[in-house]
Design a protein around this motif. Structure first.
Motif, PDB file in Angstrom:
ATOM      1  N   THR A   1       0.857  -1.184   0.000  1.00  0.00           N
ATOM      2  CA  THR A   1       0.000   0.000   0.000  1.00  0.00           C
ATOM      3  C   THR A   1       0.895   1.237   0.000  1.00  0.00           C
ATOM      4  O   THR A   1       1.829   1.314   0.799  1.00  0.00           O
ATOM      5  N   PRO A   2       0.637   2.186  -0.883  1.00  0.00           N
ATOM      6  CA  PRO A   2       1.491   3.379  -0.925  1.00  0.00           C
ATOM      7  C   PRO A   2       1.429   4.156   0.395  1.00  0.00           C
ATOM      8  O   PRO A   2       0.366   4.284   1.006  1.00  0.00           O
TER       9      PRO A   2
ATOM     10  N   VAL B   1       5.531  11.218   6.643  1.00  0.00           N
ATOM     11  CA  VAL B   1       5.210  10.055   5.823  1.00  0.00           C
ATOM     12  C   VAL B   1       4.632   8.974   6.727  1.00  0.00           C
ATOM     13  O   VAL B   1       5.274   8.560   7.690  1.00  0.00           O
ATOM     14  N   ASP B   2       3.394   8.567   6.446  1.00  0.00           N
ATOM     15  CA  ASP B   2       2.729   7.499   7.198  1.00  0.00           C
ATOM     16  C   ASP B   2       2.801   6.197   6.408  1.00  0.00           C
ATOM     17  O   ASP B   2       2.481   6.169   5.216  1.00  0.00           O
ATOM     18  N   ASN B   3       3.188   5.131   7.084  1.00  0.00           N
ATOM     19  CA  ASN B   3       3.302   3.805   6.468  1.00  0.00           C
ATOM     20  C   ASN B   3       2.111   2.951   6.898  1.00  0.00           C
ATOM     21  O   ASN B   3       2.048   2.508   8.040  1.00  0.00           O
ATOM     22  N   PRO B   4       1.165   2.663   6.004  1.00  0.00           N
ATOM     23  CA  PRO B   4      -0.014   1.865   6.364  1.00  0.00           C
ATOM     24  C   PRO B   4       0.224   0.349   6.303  1.00  0.00           C
ATOM     25  O   PRO B   4      -0.665  -0.432   6.595  1.00  0.00           O
TER      26      PRO B   4
ATOM     27  N   ASP C   1       8.029  -2.747   7.429  1.00  0.00           N
ATOM     28  CA  ASP C   1       8.763  -1.493   7.344  1.00  0.00           C
ATOM     29  C   ASP C   1       8.996  -1.096   5.887  1.00  0.00           C
ATOM     30  O   ASP C   1       9.073  -1.945   5.007  1.00  0.00           O
ATOM     31  N   LEU C   2       9.106   0.213   5.670  1.00  0.00           N
ATOM     32  CA  LEU C   2       9.488   0.760   4.372  1.00  0.00           C
ATOM     33  C   LEU C   2      10.804   1.505   4.536  1.00  0.00           C
ATOM     34  O   LEU C   2      11.037   2.126   5.572  1.00  0.00           O
ATOM     35  N   ASP C   3      11.619   1.454   3.512  1.00  0.00           N
ATOM     36  CA  ASP C   3      12.852   2.237   3.497  1.00  0.00           C
ATOM     37  C   ASP C   3      12.702   3.355   2.483  1.00  0.00           C
ATOM     38  O   ASP C   3      12.440   3.102   1.300  1.00  0.00           O
ATOM     39  N   PHE C   4      12.858   4.590   2.972  1.00  0.00           N
ATOM     40  CA  PHE C   4      12.798   5.751   2.088  1.00  0.00           C
ATOM     41  C   PHE C   4      14.005   5.711   1.170  1.00  0.00           C
ATOM     42  O   PHE C   4      15.127   5.469   1.603  1.00  0.00           O
TER      43      PHE C   4
ATOM     44  N   ALA D   1       8.699   2.559  10.213  1.00  0.00           N
ATOM     45  CA  ALA D   1       8.190   1.349  10.852  1.00  0.00           C
ATOM     46  C   ALA D   1       6.797   0.991  10.343  1.00  0.00           C
ATOM     47  O   ALA D   1       6.026   1.860   9.909  1.00  0.00           O
ATOM     48  N   SER D   2       6.480  -0.290  10.406  1.00  0.00           N
ATOM     49  CA  SER D   2       5.153  -0.744   9.996  1.00  0.00           C
ATOM     50  C   SER D   2       4.095  -0.036  10.835  1.00  0.00           C
ATOM     51  O   SER D   2       4.245   0.138  12.041  1.00  0.00           O
ATOM     52  N   LYS D   3       3.056   0.427  10.164  1.00  0.00           N
ATOM     53  CA  LYS D   3       1.942   1.156  10.798  1.00  0.00           C
ATOM     54  C   LYS D   3       2.417   2.397  11.554  1.00  0.00           C
ATOM     55  O   LYS D   3       1.733   2.902  12.426  1.00  0.00           O
ATOM     56  N   GLY D   4       3.603   2.901  11.205  1.00  0.00           N
ATOM     57  CA  GLY D   4       4.171   4.063  11.887  1.00  0.00           C
ATOM     58  C   GLY D   4       4.352   5.228  10.931  1.00  0.00           C
ATOM     59  O   GLY D   4       3.824   5.240   9.823  1.00  0.00           O
ATOM     60  N   HIS D   5       5.090   6.211  11.401  1.00  0.00           N
ATOM     61  CA  HIS D   5       5.384   7.365  10.552  1.00  0.00           C
ATOM     62  C   HIS D   5       6.804   7.848  10.820  1.00  0.00           C
ATOM     63  O   HIS D   5       7.427   7.481  11.810  1.00  0.00           O
TER      64      HIS D   5
END
Length: 154
Positions: free
Chosen positions: A31-32, A58-61, A65-68, A94-98
């Motif tokens: 999910t973006p 940036v919110d990660n739904p 984890d996402l890496d910028f 982090a997952s579900k984090g910002h």
């Protein structure tokens, strides 16, 4: 012994390839993330340039984890582009984090004269528009997003 090792390596390669194939076949995609400009602040100015400080949340739904990877941007005031650039940083979200991206912007005084005149001489609010694209890396594929936002320079 070598045959077992080759078999295991082949099996691992097959599984990795089939995971990519399976993700693409059944449409599993990350999910973006959601990006928005939190604030734009006038940090300082002198006879050569003004410095703006832009904070982007940036919110990660996702459940991972996402890496910028990078952010490409244009900043404009009254339809005139004042700054363009690219931010590359190692930030994990982090997952579900910002997380927050901090974007320092230097604008030559010649280009920034209009902003300073509106802020300090005419005592008007100045709104900056940011048009950007960002890239993120995830365990199940890369993500590219485009966003734009407007904020008053404070």
């Amino acid at each position: 012994m070598k045959t077992i090792a080759y078999t295991q390596i082949t099996a691992c390669l097959f599984l990795m390839a089939s995971c990519t194939f399976l993700r693409e076949t059944i449409g599993i995609k990350p999910t973006p993330p959601i990006a928005k400009v939190e604030s734009i602040r006038l940090q300082s100015f002198d006879h050569k340039k003004i410095k703006l400080y832009v904070k982007i949340r940036v919110d990660n739904p996702n459940i991972f984890d996402l890496d910028f990877s990078n952010l490409t941007y244009d900043i404009s005031v009254t339809d005139s582009i004042l700054a363009s650039g690219k931010l590359v940083e190692d930030i994990s979200i982090a997952s579900k984090g910002h997380s927050n991206l901090h974007l320092p912007i230097n604008i030559e005084i010649k280009e920034a004269a209009k902003i300073l005149q509106l802020l300090f001489v005419k005592k008007q609010q100045v709104t900056a528009k940011i048009v950007a694209s960002a890239e993120f890396l995830s365990p199940i594929g890369n993500i590219s997003i485009n966003f734009q936002d407007e904020k008053t320079i404070k």
